[in-house]
Design an enzyme around this catalytic site. Structure first.
Site, PDB file in Angstrom:
ATOM      1  N   LYS A  80      16.363  15.790   2.170  1.00 54.04           N
ATOM      2  CA  LYS A  80      14.951  15.459   1.975  1.00 54.04           C
ATOM      3  C   LYS A  80      14.115  16.526   2.681  1.00 54.04           C
ATOM      4  O   LYS A  80      14.579  17.171   3.630  1.00 54.04           O
ATOM      5  CB  LYS A  80      14.672  14.089   2.610  1.00 54.04           C
ATOM      6  CG  LYS A  80      13.496  13.375   2.039  1.00 54.04           C
ATOM      7  CD  LYS A  80      13.835  12.497   0.860  1.00 54.04           C
ATOM      8  CE  LYS A  80      12.569  11.811   0.358  1.00 54.04           C
ATOM      9  NZ  LYS A  80      12.798  10.946  -0.798  1.00 54.04           N
ATOM     10  N   GLY A 180       1.990  -2.935  -3.413  1.00 57.91           N
ATOM     11  CA  GLY A 180       1.811  -1.530  -3.804  1.00 57.91           C
ATOM     12  C   GLY A 180       1.913  -1.368  -5.304  1.00 57.91           C
ATOM     13  O   GLY A 180       2.990  -1.531  -5.878  1.00 57.91           O
TER      14      GLY A 180
HETATM   15  P1  NAD Z   1       2.690   5.718  -4.764  1.00 49.80           P
HETATM   16  O1  NAD Z   1       2.105   6.464  -3.618  1.00 49.80           O
HETATM   17  O2  NAD Z   1       2.333   6.120  -6.158  1.00 49.80           O
HETATM   18  O3  NAD Z   1       2.357   4.154  -4.652  1.00 49.80           O
HETATM   19  C1  NAD Z   1       2.390   3.460  -3.449  1.00 49.80           C
HETATM   20  C2  NAD Z   1       1.239   2.470  -3.460  1.00 49.80           C
HETATM   21  O4  NAD Z   1       1.326   1.669  -2.289  1.00 49.80           O
HETATM   22  C3  NAD Z   1      -0.129   3.144  -3.446  1.00 49.80           C
HETATM   23  O5  NAD Z   1      -0.949   2.585  -4.461  1.00 49.80           O
HETATM   24  C4  NAD Z   1      -0.674   2.821  -2.045  1.00 49.80           C
HETATM   25  O6  NAD Z   1      -2.095   2.694  -2.011  1.00 49.80           O
HETATM   26  C5  NAD Z   1       0.021   1.503  -1.767  1.00 49.80           C
HETATM   27  N1  NAD Z   1       0.110   1.141  -0.350  1.00 49.80           N
HETATM   28  C6  NAD Z   1       0.266   1.935   0.732  1.00 49.80           C
HETATM   29  N2  NAD Z   1       0.294   1.204   1.854  1.00 49.80           N
HETATM   30  C7  NAD Z   1       0.158  -0.095   1.468  1.00 49.80           C
HETATM   31  C8  NAD Z   1       0.105  -1.330   2.165  1.00 49.80           C
HETATM   32  N3  NAD Z   1       0.180  -1.397   3.493  1.00 49.80           N
HETATM   33  N4  NAD Z   1      -0.023  -2.473   1.445  1.00 49.80           N
HETATM   34  C9  NAD Z   1      -0.140  -2.436   0.095  1.00 49.80           C
HETATM   35  N5  NAD Z   1      -0.113  -1.285  -0.609  1.00 49.80           N
HETATM   36  C10 NAD Z   1       0.029  -0.132   0.067  1.00 49.80           C
HETATM   37  O7  NAD Z   1       4.259   5.775  -4.532  1.00 49.80           O
HETATM   38  P2  NAD Z   1       5.402   5.446  -5.588  1.00 49.80           P
HETATM   39  O8  NAD Z   1       5.910   6.710  -6.160  1.00 49.80           O
HETATM   40  O9  NAD Z   1       4.953   4.350  -6.469  1.00 49.80           O
HETATM   41  O10 NAD Z   1       6.551   4.910  -4.600  1.00 49.80           O
HETATM   42  C11 NAD Z   1       6.481   3.605  -4.028  1.00 49.80           C
HETATM   43  C12 NAD Z   1       7.643   3.408  -3.064  1.00 49.80           C
HETATM   44  O11 NAD Z   1       8.870   3.553  -3.789  1.00 49.80           O
HETATM   45  C13 NAD Z   1       7.709   4.423  -1.918  1.00 49.80           C
HETATM   46  O12 NAD Z   1       8.261   3.779  -0.787  1.00 49.80           O
HETATM   47  C14 NAD Z   1       8.702   5.461  -2.441  1.00 49.80           C
HETATM   48  O13 NAD Z   1       9.336   6.138  -1.370  1.00 49.80           O
HETATM   49  C15 NAD Z   1       9.666   4.573  -3.181  1.00 49.80           C
HETATM   50  N6  NAD Z   1      10.406   5.274  -4.236  1.00 49.80           N
HETATM   51  C16 NAD Z   1       9.736   5.904  -5.222  1.00 49.80           C
HETATM   52  C17 NAD Z   1      10.462   6.571  -6.216  1.00 49.80           C
HETATM   53  C18 NAD Z   1       9.762   7.265  -7.355  1.00 49.80           C
HETATM   54  O14 NAD Z   1      10.420   7.620  -8.340  1.00 49.80           O
HETATM   55  N7  NAD Z   1       8.449   7.451  -7.284  1.00 49.80           N
HETATM   56  C19 NAD Z   1      11.856   6.570  -6.190  1.00 49.80           C
HETATM   57  C20 NAD Z   1      12.537   5.877  -5.174  1.00 49.80           C
HETATM   58  C21 NAD Z   1      11.786   5.232  -4.188  1.00 49.80           C
END
Ligand code: NAD
Length: 344
Positions: A80, A180
């Site tokens: 990472k 989220g």
């Molecule tokens: P993103 O940033 O697009 O969405 C995250 C959302 O969570 C945002 O809308 C943000 O405003 C919200 N958020 C932040 N803090 C918050 C809180 N305290 N309470 C409520 N909402 C809150 O990210 P994403 O790509 O959708 O990823 C979401 C999660 O999934 C992350 O933990 C990421 O590491 C994990 N993940 C994502 C992927 C991927 O393909 N994008 C793959 C594996 C894991």
């Protein structure tokens, strides 16, 4: 800052610090394990409060990638990258190109991709100075973005968890609390709505909540209320560490199945989940759709094969749930054992 005695250090093969004064780049790459293949994992850009916080994050996340790829049967190791900075203000072409140049110097031991704070467009810029970048494919429905595949994997995994815990083959009428509604969370909500589930959502970003309310008829609650709502399933899709002693006190759901990485604040929490009768779908198993997508972008295999691989997340989880019951061990412990058998 000590690395070798760090609480999250787990025999990582390499930890590299990169700086570029002109562009302001400050980045750390952690390569956890390359036994199964080159390490691959996203590049996160985040305004960490300290270098120590960034190191903790990259050590945990890179380790998680090793487990995720191993349990998903991918020929990849875990790594990472974190960039210290605010992606809205500090990101520039020069910074991304400088990072690419340094990654090229790692000779392919680490391959980067999108993560929070970085996009497909950013990966394309990084790709002008290194060949070791993924998630930039122009083919396919989403042009390199792994989020829709992550959401699909969470959806099939969530259904497997519901089938196991609630003995239900469909989601009609069940309530899912989604924390989220960003890239993954919103896609997941679409699948859930189509499947007949009721949605309760929370997000710190008001526009994202409104989108889920307007487009999907979700009920919105304040971010700190999401744990306590009357829901059958809790789907964390925001940040890590949210399953802890305090949230377990109020959590109503009997199933936890969501996309966020590092959901458990400490490993001991997995035993507390067991004793409370809550079925936990280990995060790195259920959220592997994105890394599977990226692996298929690299190999060029068909969309049909990709879909089948993502759907196999349901079978992997079901066998973890069954073994967990049989051996009286938390689901997280069972998943770790299976992954470790493959990469250790
Ligand atoms: P993103 O940033 O697009 O969405 C995250 C959302 O969570 C945002 O809308 C943000 O405003 C919200 N958020 C932040 N803090 C918050 C809180 N305290 N309470 C409520 N909402 C809150 O990210 P994403 O790509 O959708 O990823 C979401 C999660 O999934 C992350 O933990 C990421 O590491 C994990 N993940 C994502 C992927 C991927 O393909 N994008 C793959 C594996 C894991």
């Amino acid at each position: 800052m000590s690395v070798f005695s760090h609480i999250e250090f787990d025999n990582h093969e390499q930890v590299a610090y990169f700086t570029d004064q002109q562009s302001g780049l400050k980045a750390i790459v952690a390569i956890h394990n390359t036994k199964l293949g080159p390490s691959l994992g996203g590049c996160r850009m985040w305004p960490y409060a300290s270098d120590a916080e960034a190191l903790t994050d990259v050590l945990r996340l890179s380790r998680g990638m090793t487990y995720k790829s191993a349990i998903s049967g991918l020929p990849l190791g875990g790594g990472k990258c974190v960039i210290i900075g605010d992606h809205r203000q500090d990101k520039s072409e020069a910074l991304l190109k400088a990072l690419g140049k340094y990654l090229q110097g790692l000779s392919g031991a680490y391959i980067t991709a999108e993560d929070s704070g970085t996009s497909v467009a950013d990966m394309k810029v990084i790709g002008t100075s290194t060949e070791y970048v993924a998630g930039v494919s122009d083919s396919g429905e989403h042009g390199g973005d792994p989020s829709p595949s992550t959401a699909y994997g969470v959806f099939v995994g969530l259904k497997a968890a519901v089938a196991h815990k609630l003995q239900r083959q469909d989601l009609t009428g069940l309530t899912v609390a989604v924390q989220g509604v960003g890239n993954v969370g919103l896609h997941l909500c679409k699948y859930l709505k189509e499947a007949g589930a009721k949605l309760i959502v929370a997000d710190v970003f008001a526009a994202n909540v409104q989108r889920a309310v307007d487009e999907l008829g979700a009920t919105a609650v304040e971010p700190d209320q999401i744990y306590a709502v009357a829901a059958d399933i809790f789907a964390p899709c925001a940040m890590g560490g949210i399953i802890n002693s305090a949230t377990l006190e109020v959590l109503q759901a009997k199933v936890i199945a969501g996309a966020a990485n590092n959901q458990l604040s400490r490993p001991e929490i997995s035993a507390q989940l067991e004793s409370k009768g809550i079925l936990y779908a280990p995060d790195y198993v259920i959220n592997a759709g994105g890394i599977i997508d990226i692996a298929y972008q690299r190999s060029g295999e068909s969309a049909t094969a990709l879909r089948a691989h993502i759907e196999s997340i349901a079978d992997t989880l079901t066998s973890i749930f069954q073994r967990s019951e049989l051996e009286q061990l938390p689901t997280e412990v069972v998943a770790n054992r299976i992954a470790e058998e493959r990469f250790k």
